[in-house]
Design a protein around this motif. Structure first.
Motif, PDB file in Angstrom:
ATOM      1  N   PHE A  89      11.465  -0.274  -9.050  1.00  9.65           N
ATOM      2  CA  PHE A  89      11.596   1.289  -9.620  1.00  9.65           C
ATOM      3  C   PHE A  89      10.725   1.778 -10.617  1.00  9.65           C
ATOM      4  CE2 PHE A  89      16.501   1.524  -8.151  1.00  9.65           C
ATOM      5  CZ  PHE A  89      16.083   1.566  -6.828  1.00  9.65           C
ATOM      6  N   PHE A  90      10.525   0.836 -11.543  1.00  9.10           N
ATOM      7  CA  PHE A  90       9.479   0.902 -12.602  1.00  9.10           C
ATOM      8  C   PHE A  90       8.141   1.256 -12.164  1.00  9.10           C
ATOM      9  CE2 PHE A  90       6.233  -0.582 -15.451  1.00  9.10           C
ATOM     10  CZ  PHE A  90       6.348   0.080 -16.265  1.00  9.10           C
ATOM     11  N   LEU A  91       7.740   0.422 -11.124  1.00 10.39           N
ATOM     12  CA  LEU A  91       6.263   0.441 -10.360  1.00 10.39           C
ATOM     13  C   LEU A  91       6.223   1.818  -9.693  1.00 10.39           C
ATOM     14  CD1 LEU A  91       5.515  -3.090  -9.776  1.00 10.39           C
ATOM     15  CD2 LEU A  91       4.929  -1.781 -11.741  1.00 10.39           C
ATOM     16  N   VAL A  92       7.307   2.021  -8.889  1.00 15.81           N
ATOM     17  CA  VAL A  92       7.153   3.345  -7.937  1.00 15.81           C
ATOM     18  C   VAL A  92       7.327   4.645  -8.909  1.00 15.81           C
ATOM     19  CG1 VAL A  92       8.755   4.579  -6.370  1.00 15.81           C
ATOM     20  CG2 VAL A  92       8.381   2.210  -6.061  1.00 15.81           C
ATOM     21  N   SER A  93       8.030   4.534  -9.853  1.00 13.71           N
ATOM     22  CA  SER A  93       8.079   5.704 -10.986  1.00 13.71           C
ATOM     23  C   SER A  93       6.939   5.877 -11.417  1.00 13.71           C
ATOM     24  CB  SER A  93       9.262   5.617 -11.888  1.00 13.71           C
ATOM     25  OG  SER A  93       9.005   6.353 -12.770  1.00 13.71           O
ATOM     26  N   LEU A  94       6.032   4.830 -12.051  1.00 10.48           N
ATOM     27  CA  LEU A  94       4.734   4.975 -12.574  1.00 10.48           C
ATOM     28  C   LEU A  94       3.613   5.426 -11.713  1.00 10.48           C
ATOM     29  CD1 LEU A  94       3.331   4.478 -15.414  1.00 10.48           C
ATOM     30  CD2 LEU A  94       2.980   2.158 -14.607  1.00 10.48           C
ATOM     31  N   GLY A  95       3.726   4.924 -10.521  1.00 12.45           N
ATOM     32  CA  GLY A  95       3.063   5.589  -9.569  1.00 12.45           C
ATOM     33  C   GLY A  95       3.255   6.999  -9.220  1.00 12.45           C
ATOM     34  N   LEU A  96       4.299   7.430  -9.198  1.00  9.89           N
ATOM     35  CA  LEU A  96       4.692   8.856  -8.870  1.00  9.89           C
ATOM     36  C   LEU A  96       4.174   9.725  -9.958  1.00  9.89           C
ATOM     37  CD1 LEU A  96       8.257   8.693  -7.175  1.00  9.89           C
ATOM     38  CD2 LEU A  96       5.904   8.947  -6.121  1.00  9.89           C
ATOM     39  N   VAL A  97       4.339   9.299 -11.210  1.00 12.40           N
ATOM     40  CA  VAL A  97       3.901   9.881 -12.372  1.00 12.40           C
ATOM     41  C   VAL A  97       2.169  10.154 -12.211  1.00 12.40           C
ATOM     42  CG1 VAL A  97       3.489   9.740 -14.922  1.00 12.40           C
ATOM     43  CG2 VAL A  97       5.802   9.456 -13.875  1.00 12.40           C
TER      44      VAL A  97
ATOM     45  N   ASP B  43       9.812  22.202  -5.494  1.00 10.87           N
ATOM     46  CA  ASP B  43       8.674  21.523  -4.819  1.00 10.87           C
ATOM     47  C   ASP B  43       7.575  21.020  -6.055  1.00 10.87           C
ATOM     48  OD1 ASP B  43      10.024  21.386  -2.629  1.00 10.87           O
ATOM     49  OD2 ASP B  43       9.120  22.930  -1.633  1.00 10.87           O
ATOM     50  N   ASP B  44       7.349  21.997  -6.736  1.00 11.90           N
ATOM     51  CA  ASP B  44       6.088  21.551  -7.793  1.00 11.90           C
ATOM     52  C   ASP B  44       6.467  20.566  -8.727  1.00 11.90           C
ATOM     53  OD1 ASP B  44       4.665  23.935  -6.617  1.00 11.90           O
ATOM     54  OD2 ASP B  44       5.530  25.240  -8.186  1.00 11.90           O
ATOM     55  N   ILE B  45       7.583  20.182  -8.801  1.00 12.47           N
ATOM     56  CA  ILE B  45       7.871  19.233  -9.864  1.00 12.47           C
ATOM     57  C   ILE B  45       8.892  18.197  -9.074  1.00 12.47           C
ATOM     58  CG2 ILE B  45       7.716  20.518 -11.947  1.00 12.47           C
ATOM     59  CD1 ILE B  45      10.900  20.957 -11.871  1.00 12.47           C
ATOM     60  N   LEU B  46       8.545  18.228  -7.693  1.00 10.29           N
ATOM     61  CA  LEU B  46       9.668  17.163  -6.918  1.00 10.29           C
ATOM     62  C   LEU B  46       9.148  15.699  -7.423  1.00 10.29           C
ATOM     63  CD1 LEU B  46      11.871  16.625  -5.009  1.00 10.29           C
ATOM     64  CD2 LEU B  46      10.131  16.768  -3.287  1.00 10.29           C
ATOM     65  N   LEU B  47       8.119  15.251  -7.421  1.00  7.41           N
ATOM     66  CA  LEU B  47       7.403  14.294  -7.986  1.00  7.41           C
ATOM     67  C   LEU B  47       7.786  13.853  -9.092  1.00  7.41           C
ATOM     68  CD1 LEU B  47       3.684  14.299  -6.574  1.00  7.41           C
ATOM     69  CD2 LEU B  47       5.645  13.035  -5.581  1.00  7.41           C
ATOM     70  N   LEU B  48       7.899  14.762 -10.235  1.00  6.76           N
ATOM     71  CA  LEU B  48       8.338  14.507 -11.411  1.00  6.76           C
ATOM     72  C   LEU B  48       9.897  14.140 -11.570  1.00  6.76           C
ATOM     73  CD1 LEU B  48       7.528  14.496 -14.371  1.00  6.76           C
ATOM     74  CD2 LEU B  48       8.193  16.708 -14.460  1.00  6.76           C
ATOM     75  N   ILE B  49      10.501  14.749 -10.695  1.00  6.43           N
ATOM     76  CA  ILE B  49      12.237  14.652 -10.693  1.00  6.43           C
ATOM     77  C   ILE B  49      12.382  13.239 -10.042  1.00  6.43           C
ATOM     78  CG2 ILE B  49      14.167  15.225  -9.678  1.00  6.43           C
ATOM     79  CD1 ILE B  49      13.002  18.072  -9.773  1.00  6.43           C
ATOM     80  N   VAL B  50      11.693  12.796  -8.872  1.00  6.95           N
ATOM     81  CA  VAL B  50      11.999  11.664  -8.533  1.00  6.95           C
ATOM     82  C   VAL B  50      11.484  10.482  -9.371  1.00  6.95           C
ATOM     83  CG1 VAL B  50      11.371  10.069  -6.501  1.00  6.95           C
ATOM     84  CG2 VAL B  50      11.759  12.422  -6.172  1.00  6.95           C
ATOM     85  N   SER B  51      10.331  10.380  -9.975  1.00  5.69           N
ATOM     86  CA  SER B  51       9.783   9.554 -10.953  1.00  5.69           C
ATOM     87  C   SER B  51      10.803   9.321 -12.291  1.00  5.69           C
ATOM     88  CB  SER B  51       8.397   9.995 -11.378  1.00  5.69           C
ATOM     89  OG  SER B  51       7.902   9.122 -12.497  1.00  5.69           O
ATOM     90  N   GLY B  52      11.246  10.632 -12.738  1.00  3.91           N
ATOM     91  CA  GLY B  52      12.255  10.444 -13.839  1.00  3.91           C
ATOM     92  C   GLY B  52      13.642   9.668 -13.198  1.00  3.91           C
ATOM     93  N   CYS B  53      13.904   9.973 -12.265  1.00  2.00           N
ATOM     94  CA  CYS B  53      15.306   9.505 -11.844  1.00  2.00           C
ATOM     95  C   CYS B  53      14.958   7.700 -11.448  1.00  2.00           C
ATOM     96  CB  CYS B  53      15.704   9.841 -10.147  1.00  2.00           C
ATOM     97  SG  CYS B  53      16.526  11.846 -10.467  1.00  2.00           S
ATOM     98  N   LEU B  54      14.102   7.487 -10.900  1.00  2.40           N
ATOM     99  CA  LEU B  54      13.605   6.056 -10.736  1.00  2.40           C
ATOM    100  C   LEU B  54      13.409   5.276 -12.101  1.00  2.40           C
ATOM    101  CD1 LEU B  54      11.382   6.111  -7.731  1.00  2.40           C
ATOM    102  CD2 LEU B  54      13.583   5.430  -7.730  1.00  2.40           C
ATOM    103  N   GLY B  55      12.808   6.054 -13.150  1.00  2.00           N
ATOM    104  CA  GLY B  55      12.509   5.361 -14.557  1.00  2.00           C
ATOM    105  C   GLY B  55      13.875   5.287 -15.001  1.00  2.00           C
ATOM    106  N   PHE B  56      14.721   6.437 -14.859  1.00  2.32           N
ATOM    107  CA  PHE B  56      16.321   6.154 -15.592  1.00  2.32           C
ATOM    108  C   PHE B  56      16.969   5.093 -14.955  1.00  2.32           C
ATOM    109  CE2 PHE B  56      20.581   7.166 -15.447  1.00  2.32           C
ATOM    110  CZ  PHE B  56      21.171   7.267 -16.822  1.00  2.32           C
TER     111      PHE B  56
END
Length: 1549
Positions: free
Chosen positions: A327-335, A554-567
């Motif tokens: 999850f950490f690596l995926v979140s970092l990639g999405l960021v 949709d403009d911040i969808l990547l950010l939302i998913v990244s934040g959820c995975l990081g949490f």
């Protein structure tokens, strides 16, 4: 129709003429005569009622013990629970709000350093384009073209004054203008605010380390640890500064808060790597244990369950860490993809690289908590595999680094980190300078001296240092916001840690921190949506020109998913915070790793520094000297050492009420432990059915009660009391105790349960009575015969210390050796654990306490293995003015003095009436052995015997052990009610206190080096206290002198000095020339007179306070003292009533602080006990009394002297002595005759053998030389003396010993050798006694002269200075105030009094405040709100023992009753003493596993109850085995049958 009967406590009705049986059967029915006749008498049954005490049919009224009401205690308990609930809720919101607000403020401050720019194309700092500029808020309704300056712009909706040059007013039409900013300006104070937030944790570390270095002993400075700490600190500080000043300003607050979830790179890597390695070792060890165990062919179901649970746990935890890393690596990639989409192409690489670098560097600091070494055995295995020695040394070094406190290293590292944190903003912004401004301009701008333009990752900003209003926020507003942020952060940090310390981790630590972590991004939504609503006093903390208006997620969808995975990754990493609910009283540093916290990421740092190992890191881990813990792991099995507490009370001349008080307390503890163990059994029954590991109730402990009775015997007399018989009997005090135990207290606490028949044993020191309590523990009363063993309290303490800590512990050691699984090293390790968890509860014979008082003292012991002793809050009880005085005195001494000693160092005295001592501490060098020392000098009599409890604590402090004060543990004891008794008690205490304190101060350097809790400032504090104690009489003398001058101005000062000095001088003279009773009478008279004088002092103080108000030093000091006492009483609400006795305390100050000191020092040579002195006996065995009785009735006598001279006849006395020795009462002769007739036939054959052996021994003895004959003659004489004392005639026993049975041989050998070496009665040599008395008088004279001359000089100096000032007015210090027309001044007397007491009282006040926090945490941690209560309605019955142990005990009892019928050894008398023939049989060996199975299978099952499943699931699934001293002693009884014969040579001392 009403019945004439009366209902009993059980609801049954007694009818006149009907006798209700006192003891019922188990089913609750009254047994009939036939049933009672059929019952056989067993051990432990009630003793048969004597004939003269049997109830007649007409004697139907009964007398039952009064039922005490605990309504007040119940109310306090309910109130405590309510307060704890309210406190928990408040603590929850404090942690949630403080940590959440801190992060919100910090992210807004970071956003202030890089405001969004309207002309910028990047949108990463505009929430992906959802933030829009509100142009209407920049419009001003004025014609800008007609004004040459921008002053009109200040009247806009958003006031801006003193604008920087970058702000320009651009006209739009003749009536409107717009504020335009070519380059956004940033106030440099925002940068310094963030710097302050970052350095506060380091400043806290510096202060805390300096405190510990100064007041505590710390480990030596380690340069390697310093280098490692510096490298980690530098990397973390660099990464944090890059993240705060460069990376996060490029993002909006919501994005920045989501990115902070990713500071877990190193924790994830270390946790995954170490856990996989550790899990493999666990699985491998389990396979070896299950598959390769040659001793068991079948694995027990519990072991299978335990193994499966352990495997499942290891696999599950490994899976969560792998999932978290993914999850950490995926979140970092999405960021990274989000940054690539929303930023400029040329800035993407720099932003993403800086982000990754800063996140990795910040996460370095948390490596300590996730680098796990399984055990020391791992290092040994690495050595066996011949791995590199460097790697092994590195592992050892890292483990020592993690476990060490390293205060000196932390102190230097924190200083360097503060310097680096201040320097890095200069470096970062100087490097980012633009072409318009060089690095020097930037340096000057950051220093608040200029302006400079710098580049950010998304554009450019201008650093403004001059004072101006940025959206209404001035310099003061920014400073206020910084202070609020710092305070909230520190409060959140301390509150969250405090929650773990009081068993509130789930509710007040884990839950609020996770919630604040999750809710922070959502909290920015209303702030960005309505920016103008967050304006206070024209200061807006956000960006008011930008507003959240976009709705396209949709403009911040990547950010939302990244934040959820990081949490989720962060949550999976910190799952260990949900495995326990914290710990009781353990220091926060013990279960939190360094650093303490991070000011920028407060909630995350608290979660990441909480120890991953769910077992709290106790003080034993942090102290190399303390190697043993209450739990340890061996062969992948966890053992819990059950605490073993010996309740040891000393008695002498206690009354029935006092005995009742002690026994009631003991029975309460017994009943409470019975309920605890029944609760444990009930839970285990349910867990067995669920096939879960057994539950260990850590509230239960093993205990036994030992009461040591001094001078317990008296001579036997006939019924008329005119003739002395052979043998001895117990005195009236012992008879009172024997009647109190079964008749009153057991029924009062247990209900209808009876302790049963007492077992009497004959011992070398006298006798021993034993009862069996409800928990099958023993209540043992040791009766001391002063002709056989040394008497007094200290020697009773020596007696039980050696008996319980050496003899009993050796029995436990033997039982461990018999287990083939235990190697010699393992035996030593377990014995060390047993010693650490064996405790002595020292009690007085009149103390009253509750079960929770003992458990709270045990909590103190479990907290730190270096705590050698812990004392509770002692409350004096009784009636009369002297008790009222002592009530306030005890309160003040505990509130202030003991609390201060506990906080700044160690408590110097743990009172012997109610204190808990650790067995291993008492067994340490120079403690127990030194405590047996006989006094040989005059000073020894004062230090050793006058205050034995204080001397024992002094010995503990001189070693490495700490003495603590637990205010939550209460005990009550009777205090002296008379003036004479009180003075005599303090006459003992005062010299002993001064002697022991002086002993510590004189050896201060060595004590400070040995004991880490004693420091130079603490020694200096006691030096000041010691000096003030010496000068106290002089200070009180001056106080009275000032009162006389104030009350009677017409009296000259010299006359007032004379009036005050004459009574004191007469009292001092009386100390030397008068008897003690006369001194006490004169002290009582003077105390009354001085009380009237103190009334005058009080009136004078009130008068001066009204007139001068606070323009008088005396008034200020008086208000300060009264305020300290009142605040202390408020902070002790249960003891608030003590404050009302303060007036009596004030009136008694001259008596207790001046006369009592003179009396104590003046009677230093009197070493008698002073209290509870023995009354005149009915029969005295002294030679003078015997001579008086021999000539009683002679008509030729003229007084005692003439009678003794005229009537003395040696032949007549000898004949009379013989007749008295042979004469007995008719009842005694008849009983002995019947006993002899019954044993004649059975002993005829044995007597022949005895005669034969006696002849052989006699023939051998004739061959011995003259020296041997002389020695054996002395032995015969000693044996004859012993027989005379015990009343033995041949094999017959007289007096109390007629009902006694013999103790075991090993114990008898121990007592005989121990008494011979340490407790042999002292021979009172008249010459030696006279010599010691002369030395004591000489010591008294020296000490008294020192006291007198010191106080005389002090009084003279102050008096002379006062007179000089009165005539010349050159010594007064004017005050900036006046009383009417008179200037306020400070006089010498006021200065002296304030300096002596004021500073010390102020220190004690702060010590009391700190200790109250500790006490409140203890009460909160101990208070159980939602846990199931113990079932008090279960049937009361003794806990069942092991079957083998029960059979062993019954067999032993039968052998003892038969008294040599089938004896395993033979005792022969042959003129030279006792010869013993012995042998030894083979000992049966059994393993601890078999013993555990036996215990589990034989324990009585508890009835089914409607227990909720979640209660069962609340306990951990990890199987914990229990080790206890009692269990090992039972194991010894099971595996070793009694010895048939005895070998004298095999015994050891």
């Amino acid at each position: 129709m009403e019945s004439n009967g009366k209902k009993t406590e059980n609801g049954e009705t007694t009818i006149p003429g009907q006798v209700l049986q006192e003891h019922k059967s188990s089913n609750g029915k009254v047994p009939n005569k036939s049933d009672s006749g059929k019952k056989k008498k067993k051990s432990g049954d009630a003793k048969k009622q004597p004939e003269n005490e049997q109830n007649e049919y007409w004697d139907c009224p009964v007398e039952r013990p009064p039922i005490s009401s605990d309504d007040s205690n119940t109310c306090w308990n309910i109130l405590t629970k309510i307060c704890v609930i309210i406190f928990s809720v408040i603590l929850f919101f404090i942690v949630l709000v403080s940590t959440g607000l801190t992060r919100i403020i910090i992210h807004l401050m970071i956003w202030k350093m890089n405001p969004p720019q309207a002309n910028s194309t990047t949108t990463i700092n505009k929430l992906g384009g959802l933030l829009h500029l509100v142009e209407d808020r920049t419009y001003l309704k004025y014609n800008c073209t007609q004004n040459s300056n921008n002053t009109d712009c200040a009247s806009s909706f958003l006031p801006r004054g003193d604008f920087p040059t970058t702000w320009k007013c651009v006209p739009i039409n003749p009536h409107l203008c717009q504020l335009m900013e070519e380059t956004p300006s940033v106030n440099v104070m925002w940068i310094w605010g963030l710097v302050i937030v970052m350095v506060v944790p380091d400043i806290y570390t510096i202060i805390l380390s300096l405190w510990r270095i100064w007041f505590k002993e710390t480990q030596e400075f380690n340069f390697r640890m310093f280098i490692l700490s510096m490298v980690v600190g530098a990397l973390q500080t660099t990464g944090l500064c890059l993240l705060v000043f460069l990376v996060l300003p490029a993002f909006d607050p919501i994005t920045a808060s989501l990115l902070s979830y990713l500071i877990i790179f190193f924790p994830l890597i270390f946790s995954l790597f170490c856990e996989i390695k550790f899990s493999k070792k666990i699985v491998k060890a389990l396979k070896q244990k299950v598959g390769n165990n040659p001793q068991t062919s079948e694995v027990p179901p519990e072991s299978k369950t335990e193994n499966n649970d352990t495997k499942a746990h290891a696999v599950a935890y490994k899976f969560t860490q792998i999932l978290g890393l993914i999850f950490f690596l995926v979140s970092l990639g999405l960021v990274g993809w989000y940054i690539y989409q929303k930023s400029l192409e040329e800035n993407f690489v720099s932003i993403f690289c800086y982000l990754i670098l800063s996140l990795i560097l910040v996460s370095v600091t948390y490596w300590e908590n996730f680098l796990i070494f399984s055990s020391s055995a791992t290092l040994g295995k690495d050595a066996n595999k011949r791995k590199s020695s460097k790697i092994r040394r590195l592992k050892i070094f890292l483990r020592e680094y993690i476990r060490s406190k390293r205060e000196k290293v932390s102190f230097l590292t924190s200083i360097c980190k503060v310097a680096l944190t201040i320097a890095l903003p200069y470096i970062i912004f100087s490097i980012r300078s633009t072409d318009d401004s060089n690095a020097l301009d930037t340096f000057i701008a950051i220093s608040l001296l200029g302006t400079s333009k710098v580049k950010t990752l998304t554009g450019k900003v201008v650093l403004e240092s001059r004072l101006y209003f940025s959206f209404g926020c001035g310099r003061n507003d920014i400073d206020t916001l910084i202070i609020i942020c710092v305070i909230l952060g520190f409060v959140g940090f301390k509150s969250a840690r405090f929650a773990c310390r009081v068993n509130l981790q789930y509710f007040c630590f884990s839950t609020p921190l996770i919630l604040s972590l999750l809710s922070t991004p959502f909290m920015f939504v209303p702030i960005l949506k309505f920016p103008l609503s967050w304006t206070s006093q024209d200061c807006n903390i956000g960006q008011p020109l930008w507003e959240l208006r976009g709705t396209d997620i949709d403009d911040i969808l990547l950010l939302i998913v990244s934040g959820c995975l990081g949490f989720v990754a962060f949550f999976l990493l910190t799952l260990y915070i949900w495995k326990n609910n914290g710990s009781k009283l353990v220091k926060c540093e013990s279960f939190f790793r360094k650093p303490p916290y991070c000011g920028i990421f407060l909630n995350m740092s608290l979660l990441l520094t909480r120890c991953e190992d769910t077992e709290e890191q106790t003080e034993a881990e942090n102290n190399k000297e303390a190697e043993e813990e209450i739990t340890f792991t061996e062969n992948n099995e966890t053992y819990y050492t059950v605490p073993n507490v010996y309740f040891c009370a000393t008695m002498w001349h206690e009354t029935e009420t006092e005995m009742t008080q002690l026994l009631k307390s003991i029975f309460r503890v017994d009943y409470e432990q019975f309920l605890q163990k029944e609760y444990e059994n009930k839970i285990n029954e349910k867990r067995k059915k669920m096939k879960k590991p057994l539950y260990t109730n850590k509230e239960a402990y093993d205990f036994s009660v030992h009461i040591f009775f001094d001078d317990a015997f008296k001579s036997r007399m006939n019924k008329t009391g005119t003739k002395q018989l052979k043998g001895i009997s117990v005195n009236d005090y012992v008879k009172t105790l024997e009647s109190v135990i079964p008749k009153q207290q057991s029924k009062l606490v247990y209900g209808e349960f009876d302790l049963g028949e007492v077992k009497r044993y004959e011992t070398p020191y006298g006798a021993r009575f034993e009862w069996e309590l409800l928990t099958s523990q023993k209540l043992v009363v040791h009766l001391k015969d002063k002709t056989k063993i040394r008497h007094r309290k200290r020697w009773s303490q020596v007696m039980y210390l050696y008996y319980l800590l050496t003899f009993k512990m050796n029995e436990t050691k033997e039982s461990l050796k018999r287990d083939p699984k235990n190697s010699e090293k393992m035996v030593q390790q377990k014995m060390g654990m047993f010693a650490d968890n064996t405790f002595i509860l020292a009690l007085d014979g009149d103390v009253d306490f509750k079960p929770e008082a003992v458990t709270r003292l045990l909590d103190r012991m479990k907290k730190n293995p270096l705590v050698g002793a812990a004392c509770g809050r002692i409350h004096p009880i009784g009636s009369g003015p002297m008790v009222w005085y002592q009530t306030f005195e005890y309160a003040v001494s505990h509130w202030l003095q003991k609390a201060t000693e506990h906080v700044f160092g160690c408590v110097l005295c743990s009172p012997g009436c109610f204190s808990l001592f650790r067995g291993s501490a008492l067994l340490a060098d120079n403690v127990m052995k030194t405590y047996t020392r006989k006094p040989t000098e005059a000073a020894h009599y004062v230090q050793y015997d006058q205050g034995e409890d204080r001397w024992l604590c002094t010995l503990l402090l001189k070693q490495k052990y700490r003495v603590e004060y637990c205010a939550a543990s209460d005990a009550l004891t009777f205090a002296p009610e008379g003036f004479y008794e009180f003075y005599n008690q303090r006459r003992r205490w005062a010299p002993s206190t001064m002697a022991n304190i002086l002993d510590l101060l004189m050896d201060g350097n060595n004590v400070r080096k040995t004991n880490q809790n004693i420091s130079r400032p603490y020694i200096f504090y006691h030096i000041c206290l010691f000096i003030s104690s010496i000068l106290t009489p002089g200070t009180i003398f001056l106080l009275i002198l000032g009162a006389i001058i104030t009350a009677f101005p017409q009296i000259e000062p010299w006359l007032a000095l004379l009036l005050n000095g004459v009574p004191v001088a007469i009292f001092i003279i009386s100390i030397y020339v008068a008897k003690e009773e006369t001194q006490l009478l004169f002290a009582a008279i003077l105390s009354t007179l001085y009380s009237l004088v103190m009334l005058v002092v009080l009136i004078g103080l009130l008068k001066e306070g009204v007139e001068a108000q606070f323009c008088s030093v005396t008034t200020v000091f008086f208000c300060f003292v009264a305020g300290v006492f009142i605040i202390a009483a408020v902070l002790h609400p249960m003891e608030f009533a003590c404050i009302f006795h303060g007036l009596l305390y004030f009136l008694s100050v001259p008596s207790m602080s001046m006369l009592l000191i003179f009396y104590s020092v003046g009677n230093l040579h009197n070493v008698n006990w002073g209290t509870r002195e023995s009354k005149t006996a009915k029969y005295d065995d002294s030679s003078s009394q015997k001579m008086k009785k021999r000539v009683l009735g002679q008509s030729c006598s003229i007084g005692d002297w003439c009678r003794c001279i005229l009537c003395f006849n040696e032949i007549e006395d000898t004949r009379r002595a013989v007749s008295e020795d042979e004469g007995e009462s008719d009842e005694e002769n008849q009983a002995d005759k019947e006993s002899d007739d019954k044993q004649d036939e059975k002993s005829s054959s044995k007597s022949k053998k005895k005669e034969h052996l006696a002849e052989g021994n006699e023939s051998k003895s004739k061959v011995q030389g003259s020296e041997t004959t002389k020695n054996e003659g002395s032995k015969d004489k000693a044996k004859a003396t012993e027989k005379k004392n015990t009343g033995q005639k041949g094999n017959q026993k007289r007096g109390i010993y007629k009902e006694c049975i013999a103790i075991e041989n090993d114990e008898e050998d121990f007592w005989r050798k121990f008494i011979k070496k340490y407790l042999k009665p002292l021979n009172e040599n008249k010459e030696e006694k006279a010599k010691i008395q002369a030395e004591l008088i000489d010591l008294r004279n020296k000490v008294f002269f020192f006291y007198f001359i010191t106080n005389a000089i002090f009084v003279t100096i102050v008096y002379v200075l006062t007179q000089v000032n009165a005539y010349q007015n050159t010594l007064s210090i004017p005050l900036p105030c006046s009383v009417g027309e008179t200037q306020g001044v400070i006089e010498p007397i006021s200065i002296a009094f304030t300096l002596v007491f004021g500073i010390l009282l102020l220190m004690q006040f702060f010590g009391m405040l700190t200790h109250r926090v500790s006490t409140i945490s203890h009460i909160v941690a101990r208070t159980k709100i939602f846990d199931k209560k113990l079932d008090t309605k279960i049937p009361i019955k003794k806990l069942k023992k092991l079957v083998a142990a029960e059979e062993r005990e019954e067999k032993k009892e039968k052998e003892d009753i038969s008294t040599q019928k089938s004896s395993k050894w033979k005792i022969l008398k042959a003129g030279v003493g006792l010869q013993i023939l012995s042998g030894q049989i083979a000992l049966k060996q059994r393993t601890i596993v078999d013993l555990r199975k036996n215990i589990e299978s034989k324990l009585e099952t508890i009835g089914e109850d409607s227990e909720e499943e979640e209660i069962l699931n609340r306990f951990p699934d990890k199987h914990v085995k229990k080790l206890s001293v009692r269990g090992m002693q039972n194991f010894l009884e099971v595996t070793s049958p009694p010895l048939d014969t005895r070998n004298p040579g095999s015994s050891h001392e």
